[in-house]
Design a protein around this motif. Structure first.
Motif, PDB file in Angstrom:
ATOM      1  N   GLY A  26       0.877  -1.109  -0.001  1.00 30.00           N
ATOM      2  CA  GLY A  26       0.091  -0.070  -0.046  1.00 30.00           C
ATOM      3  C   GLY A  26       0.808   1.268   0.064  1.00 30.00           C
ATOM      4  N   ALA A  27       2.125   1.087  -0.194  1.00 29.33           N
ATOM      5  CA  ALA A  27       2.772   2.468  -0.269  1.00 29.33           C
ATOM      6  C   ALA A  27       2.326   3.368  -1.430  1.00 29.33           C
ATOM      7  CB  ALA A  27       4.433   2.154  -0.841  1.00 29.33           C
ATOM      8  N   GLY A  28       2.216   4.651  -1.064  1.00 33.67           N
ATOM      9  CA  GLY A  28       1.783   5.602  -1.943  1.00 33.67           C
ATOM     10  C   GLY A  28       0.165   6.040  -1.680  1.00 33.67           C
ATOM     11  N   THR A  29      -0.285   5.342  -0.854  1.00 37.63           N
ATOM     12  CA  THR A  29      -1.851   5.658  -0.544  1.00 37.63           C
ATOM     13  C   THR A  29      -1.766   6.272   0.903  1.00 37.63           C
ATOM     14  OG1 THR A  29      -2.303   3.526  -1.600  1.00 37.63           O
ATOM     15  CG2 THR A  29      -4.076   4.231   0.014  1.00 37.63           C
ATOM     16  N   VAL A  30      -2.665   7.232   1.096  1.00 42.22           N
ATOM     17  CA  VAL A  30      -2.873   7.820   2.122  1.00 42.22           C
ATOM     18  C   VAL A  30      -3.719   7.124   3.228  1.00 42.22           C
ATOM     19  CG1 VAL A  30      -3.907   9.793   3.446  1.00 42.22           C
ATOM     20  CG2 VAL A  30      -2.763  10.365   1.243  1.00 42.22           C
ATOM     21  N   PRO A  98      -0.688  17.365  13.210  1.00 47.64           N
ATOM     22  CA  PRO A  98      -0.539  17.308  11.566  1.00 47.64           C
ATOM     23  C   PRO A  98      -1.721  16.583  11.100  1.00 47.64           C
ATOM     24  CG  PRO A  98       0.753  15.765  12.346  1.00 47.64           C
ATOM     25  CD  PRO A  98       0.427  16.489  13.673  1.00 47.64           C
ATOM     26  N   ASP A  99      -2.393  16.884   9.903  1.00 48.34           N
ATOM     27  CA  ASP A  99      -3.255  16.432   9.303  1.00 48.34           C
ATOM     28  C   ASP A  99      -2.675  15.212   8.262  1.00 48.34           C
ATOM     29  OD1 ASP A  99      -2.797  18.298   7.543  1.00 48.34           O
ATOM     30  OD2 ASP A  99      -4.603  19.238   7.318  1.00 48.34           O
ATOM     31  N   LEU A 100      -1.614  15.367   7.921  1.00 50.94           N
ATOM     32  CA  LEU A 100      -0.873  14.356   7.135  1.00 50.94           C
ATOM     33  C   LEU A 100       0.590  14.220   7.503  1.00 50.94           C
ATOM     34  CD1 LEU A 100      -0.978  12.341   4.584  1.00 50.94           C
ATOM     35  CD2 LEU A 100      -0.143  14.323   3.353  1.00 50.94           C
ATOM     36  N   ALA A 106       5.777   6.395   6.716  1.00 50.23           N
ATOM     37  CA  ALA A 106       5.202   6.968   7.822  1.00 50.23           C
ATOM     38  C   ALA A 106       4.604   5.908   8.943  1.00 50.23           C
ATOM     39  CB  ALA A 106       4.259   8.161   7.533  1.00 50.23           C
ATOM     40  N   SER A 107       3.876   4.852   8.364  1.00 48.88           N
ATOM     41  CA  SER A 107       2.902   4.167   9.063  1.00 48.88           C
ATOM     42  C   SER A 107       3.810   3.644  10.050  1.00 48.88           C
ATOM     43  CB  SER A 107       2.028   3.224   8.298  1.00 48.88           C
ATOM     44  OG  SER A 107       2.905   2.618   7.400  1.00 48.88           O
ATOM     45  N   GLY A 108       4.877   3.309   9.710  1.00 46.66           N
ATOM     46  CA  GLY A 108       5.766   2.300  10.916  1.00 46.66           C
ATOM     47  C   GLY A 108       6.690   3.174  11.709  1.00 46.66           C
ATOM     48  N   SER A 109       6.299   4.296  12.087  1.00 49.09           N
ATOM     49  CA  SER A 109       7.178   5.346  12.922  1.00 49.09           C
ATOM     50  C   SER A 109       7.040   4.838  14.229  1.00 49.09           C
ATOM     51  CB  SER A 109       6.681   6.745  12.489  1.00 49.09           C
ATOM     52  OG  SER A 109       7.281   7.440  13.455  1.00 49.09           O
ATOM     53  N   PRO A 110       7.995   4.718  14.798  1.00 48.25           N
ATOM     54  CA  PRO A 110       8.038   4.567  16.326  1.00 48.25           C
ATOM     55  C   PRO A 110       7.245   5.564  17.211  1.00 48.25           C
ATOM     56  CG  PRO A 110      10.074   3.864  15.504  1.00 48.25           C
ATOM     57  CD  PRO A 110       9.351   4.640  14.306  1.00 48.25           C
ATOM     58  N   ALA A 111       7.493   6.753  16.674  1.00 45.24           N
ATOM     59  CA  ALA A 111       6.956   7.858  17.491  1.00 45.24           C
ATOM     60  C   ALA A 111       5.120   7.938  17.388  1.00 45.24           C
ATOM     61  CB  ALA A 111       7.483   9.235  16.826  1.00 45.24           C
ATOM     62  N   LEU A 123       1.096   8.918   4.979  1.00 48.03           N
ATOM     63  CA  LEU A 123       1.546   8.556   3.416  1.00 48.03           C
ATOM     64  C   LEU A 123       3.131   7.861   3.727  1.00 48.03           C
ATOM     65  CD1 LEU A 123       1.001   8.744   0.398  1.00 48.03           C
ATOM     66  CD2 LEU A 123       2.294  10.979   0.529  1.00 48.03           C
ATOM     67  N   ASP A 124       2.728   6.771   3.072  1.00 49.44           N
ATOM     68  CA  ASP A 124       4.119   5.827   2.956  1.00 49.44           C
ATOM     69  C   ASP A 124       4.520   6.081   1.546  1.00 49.44           C
ATOM     70  OD1 ASP A 124       3.035   2.930   4.764  1.00 49.44           O
ATOM     71  OD2 ASP A 124       3.883   4.740   5.532  1.00 49.44           O
TER      72      ASP A 124
END
Length: 294
Positions: A26-30, A98-100, A106-111, A123-124
């Motif tokens: 799903g990279a590239g999909t919000v 943030p709204d994006l 981005a989805s795997g960010s530990p933060a 968005l990845d």
């Protein structure tokens, strides 16, 4: 063992992440709810920073990473002046609201994961290991930030820049050689740049993996037409740069390409290929035994 410098670690990470299939899933999909064009974009990756900076309005950007202003890591360091930057901690994300959130991924960010049930649209952005991947990433980000036409305009400028490059007279053999003997191989963005410029990657000749270490003795034996290095060779500052200044390599011509142009897939691709193509079309140095067709 001595520590590997941050810029080499980043280069190695990008190579290995690409090979691990970072473009999948799903990279590239919000992901997550987002109404209309985002108004508070947060980037949490230095490569994503540069695409956001090129494609979003300034007043859409809540913050980029601190690395975006580092000219050794970012080809957009000058353009990023005045844009807010953060370290990307969970506390900073909470404060920015943030709204994006854009990253690789981005989805795997530990933060973000540390924030538990709080959800942000993410968005990845796909990693780029060739020019086609760069164009995909530009379109993905341009669409997500609400400026798809801006992405197409950027692509048109890049295509035009590449079309103006001279065609290589004949392939020359080059080695992208970094401190401590790191050699960049095939299947990488650097390899794609070299081939587009009319060069043959020494790593391919030696059947090396995407990232390996080539000893000084092996490089001397291979004797490529050029060494591609991060900066003009000067006095050695530490053990990592010492081997690049060894007398045995003195007669191999150098092409200095800032790593900020090669570590991320973005507009700087054209600058890097242009610099390589100009050398590939220069009079051939008579330096060694490794040649096209040998």
């Amino acid at each position: 063992m001595p520590a590997v410098p941050a810029i080499v670690r980043l280069s190695a990470f990008l190579v290995l992440a690409t090979l691990a299939g970072s473009n999948a899933g799903g990279a590239g999909t919000v992901a997550g709810a987002m109404n209309g064009a985002p108004r508070r974009i947060l980037s949490i990756n230095v490569c994503a920073d540069q695409l956001v900076l090129a494609l979003a309005d300034r007043d859409q950007i809540a913050a980029l990473t601190r690395n975006v202003t580092d000219p050794e890591l970012s080809a957009s360091a000058k353009q990023a002046r005045g844009v807010p930057t953060v370290g990307g901690s969970a506390e900073e994300i909470l404060a920015l609201a943030p709204d994006l959130v854009v990253g690789m991924p981005a989805s795997g960010s530990p933060a973000l994961l540390a924030l538990g049930t709080r959800r942000y649209a993410t968005l990845d952005v796909p990693f780029a290991n060739n020019y086609a991947d760069i164009l995909t990433s530009i379109r993905v980000v341009a669409r997500a930030v609400g400026h798809p036409d801006r992405g197409e305009a950027l692509i048109a400028r890049m295509n035009a820049g590449l079309a103006r490059l001279p065609r290589a007279r004949a392939p020359v053999v080059a080695a992208y050689y970094q401190r401590r003997g790191y050699l960049t191989g095939t299947g990488t963005l650097v390899d794609d740049m070299m081939r587009r410029a009319g060069m043959v990657n020494l790593a391919a000749r030696l059947n090396r993996p995407p990232l390996s270490i080539l000893s000084l003795e092996e490089m001397v034996a291979a004797r490529p037409d050029y060494l591609i290095v991060e900066s003009p060779t000067g006095p050695a500052h530490d053990q990592g740069t010492q081997m690049l200044t060894h007398p045995a390599l003195r007669d191999i011509p150098r092409i200095a390409i800032p790593q900020a142009w090669t570590v991320c897939g973005g507009p700087a691709y054209v600058q890097a290929v242009r610099a390589l193509a100009m050398k590939a079309n220069a009079p051939r140095p008579a330096t060694g035994s490794v040649r096209s067709g040998h």
